[in-house]
Design an enzyme around this catalytic site. Structure first.
Site, PDB file in Angstrom:
ATOM      1  N   HIS A 213      75.499  -0.209  42.268  1.00  0.00           N
ATOM      2  CA  HIS A 213      75.376   1.239  42.043  1.00  0.00           C
ATOM      3  C   HIS A 213      75.793   1.967  43.336  1.00  0.00           C
ATOM      4  O   HIS A 213      75.624   1.439  44.424  1.00  0.00           O
ATOM      5  CB  HIS A 213      73.910   1.531  41.680  1.00  0.00           C
ATOM      6  CG  HIS A 213      73.636   2.971  41.396  1.00  0.00           C
ATOM      7  ND1 HIS A 213      73.374   3.893  42.388  1.00  0.00           N
ATOM      8  CD2 HIS A 213      73.584   3.649  40.238  1.00  0.00           C
ATOM      9  CE1 HIS A 213      73.187   5.076  41.844  1.00  0.00           C
ATOM     10  NE2 HIS A 213      73.311   4.951  40.540  1.00  0.00           N
TER      11      HIS A 213
ATOM     12  N   VAL B 231      74.582   4.060  45.307  1.00  0.00           N
ATOM     13  CA  VAL B 231      73.632   4.250  46.399  1.00  0.00           C
ATOM     14  C   VAL B 231      73.369   2.938  47.151  1.00  0.00           C
ATOM     15  O   VAL B 231      72.852   2.941  48.268  1.00  0.00           O
ATOM     16  CB  VAL B 231      72.332   4.891  45.841  1.00  0.00           C
ATOM     17  CG1 VAL B 231      71.372   3.850  45.341  1.00  0.00           C
ATOM     18  CG2 VAL B 231      71.699   5.805  46.863  1.00  0.00           C
ATOM     19  N   LYS B 232      73.760   1.812  46.570  1.00  0.00           N
ATOM     20  CA  LYS B 232      73.492   0.510  47.192  1.00  0.00           C
ATOM     21  C   LYS B 232      74.516   0.215  48.308  1.00  0.00           C
ATOM     22  O   LYS B 232      75.396   1.024  48.579  1.00  0.00           O
ATOM     23  CB  LYS B 232      73.494  -0.584  46.125  1.00  0.00           C
ATOM     24  CG  LYS B 232      72.496  -0.336  44.984  1.00  0.00           C
ATOM     25  CD  LYS B 232      71.044  -0.481  45.418  1.00  0.00           C
ATOM     26  CE  LYS B 232      70.037   0.140  44.466  1.00  0.00           C
ATOM     27  NZ  LYS B 232      69.946  -0.427  43.135  1.00  0.00           N
ATOM     28  N   THR B 233      74.405  -0.962  48.921  1.00  0.00           N
ATOM     29  CA  THR B 233      75.165  -1.243  50.145  1.00  0.00           C
ATOM     30  C   THR B 233      76.675  -1.235  49.935  1.00  0.00           C
ATOM     31  O   THR B 233      77.432  -0.843  50.812  1.00  0.00           O
ATOM     32  CB  THR B 233      74.680  -2.570  50.749  1.00  0.00           C
ATOM     33  OG1 THR B 233      73.273  -2.452  50.956  1.00  0.00           O
ATOM     34  CG2 THR B 233      75.349  -2.866  52.075  1.00  0.00           C
TER      35      THR B 233
END
Ligand SMILES: *Cc1c(COP(=O)(O)O)cnc(C)c1O
Length: 403
Positions: free
Chosen positions: A194, A196-198
């Site tokens: 997603h 927002v992830k790394t």
């Protein structure tokens, strides 16, 4: 007149022209889905984390559900999940019909420990859970070795929810470290891609494993439980002609599976992002180290999350624990004050055992560690594109808020 400082969200993706070009090239290619880029991305991801196999899917939730399906979880089975996590960790087991036993967490870190896992098992002595899903909350790993040892003794498989922890290293016993996702001490590890992830593929997920059978089952489940591989056909009377050749149109559904396929477009973005993952991780570590130094003197009103000894984590979220009563300001008020200064914050997470769906299913449970963590948690901005000046602005605003 000074120009307004940009708003800093608590997290966000980092996309550059190379990523845009990779996606454009994929769109001009022959395959938008189920093409060769999916396998290339899976190979590159598996190599990066050091696992034998990776199965890419269209969300982190799908990655967790595929892991649960691969283990054959079903009605009558139980799994243990820490209560401080995103909904999907628990829901993945429920999608299979399995029941969830919520474990409490350490109030200072929000993480499941061997002790809170043991306590959860003791609370339900009649059940023999088949799996535990530890969560590397914020990117700090749980004590994987201790949890694996207890899981082994109790006959449970370990599925790591590593959605926050891509790019990190955890202690793996005997003075060694293992890469998150290598499954050095677990059966399966799950990641979300997603935004927002790394790193991101828009929406997406990956499950890694070193077990070829689990890998094959996840490939089957990802695509309706069907196979086109003649070597695996089981209904010979309808699969083959009289000469023994597989019928050219034939496919076989062997299990009930959803469509969790990821597109070649997403995987092209994934390959491009993966090349930059080391720099994303490096930048996150530098920003986190700066916060560690610059916020340390705000204790005990604001405290930091302790890391697992000997780990080298790659944080997805930077969480501070605030004693809101002591600073004389509610969390909602604090969030509004910070927002007015251009600083986005968020709360990760309302303990899942308190969600109405789970209260209806299992009744009201008391997990004091989860409640205590939740009461104080506040996620502050952390993402690779943040500048030192951005981070310094956050630090100044927190000093003003807390002192
Ligand atoms: C993001 C996340 C998920 C779910 O991932 P999606 O890609 O949003 O489906 C699961 N577990 C944790 C801990 C997460 O942070």
């Amino acid at each position: 007149m000074s120009t307004a400082s940009p708003f800093l969200p608590y997290g966000k993706q980092c996309i550059d022209d190379e990523d845009v070009a990779a996606v454009a090239a994929a769109l001009r290619g022959d395959y938008l889905t189920t093409g060769p880029t999916v396998g290339q991305f899976e190979r590159a991801f598996a190599d990066y984390v050091g696992a034998r196999f990776a199965v890419a899917s269209n969300s982190g939730t799908a990655a967790l559900h595929l892991a649960c399906m691969a283990l054959g979880l079903g009605p009558g089975d139980h799994v243990v999940v820490p209560s401080v996590t995103f909904l999907a960790t628990a829901n993945a087991a429920r999608f299979c019909g399995a029941e969830v036993i919520f474990a409490d967490v350490d109030p200072h870190s929000g993480r499941m420990t061997a002790a809170t896992l043991e306590e959860a098992l003791a609370r339900q002595p009649g059940f023999r859970p088949r799996a535990v899903l530890p969560v590397h909350l914020n990117g700090h790993c749980v004590d994987v070795a201790a949890i694996q040892a207890l899981a082994d003794r109790s006959g449970m498989a370990v599925i790591e929810d590593a959605c926050h922890a891509l790019g990190g290293l955890h202690a793996a016993g005997n003075d060694t470290r293992a890469s998150v996702g290598a499954c050095a001490l677990s059966q399966l590890s799950c990641f979300s891609l997603h935004p927002v992830k790394t790193m991101t593929t828009g929406e997406g997920g990956v499950t890694t494993t070193n077990d070829e059978q689990l890998y094959r089952r996840m490939q089957l489940f990802r695509n309706h439980g069907m196979t086109r591989d003649a070597g695996e056909f089981t209904a010979a009377e309808q699969a083959f002609d009289t000469a023994g050749a597989a019928l050219p149109w034939y496919y076989e559904m062997q299990e009930l599976g959803p469509n969790y396929r990821i597109t070649d477009i997403a995987c092209a973005l994934g390959l491009s992002q993966l090349r930059k993952l080391p720099s994303f991780v490096d930048r996150r570590r530098k920003l986190a180290a700066y916060y560690d130094r610059a916020l340390a003197d705000l204790a005990p009103r604001l405290t930091l999350i302790p890391r697992q000894p000997d780990d080298d984590p790659a944080l997805h979220l930077y969480v501070v624990l605030v004693d809101f009563a002591a600073i004389g300001c509610s969390r909602s008020e604090a969030m509004a004050i910070l927002k007015a200064r251009g600083i986005g914050t968020q709360v990760h997470y309302l303990p899942v055992h308190r969600q109405p769906y789970y209260v209806r299913r299992y009744g009201t449970e008391s997990l004091p560690g989860a409640d205590a963590y939740y009461e104080r948690a506040l996620s502050i901005p952390l993402y690779p594109d943040m500048t030192e000046a951005d981070a310094a602005r956050v630090v100044t605003a927190l000093h003003d808020l807390v002192s």
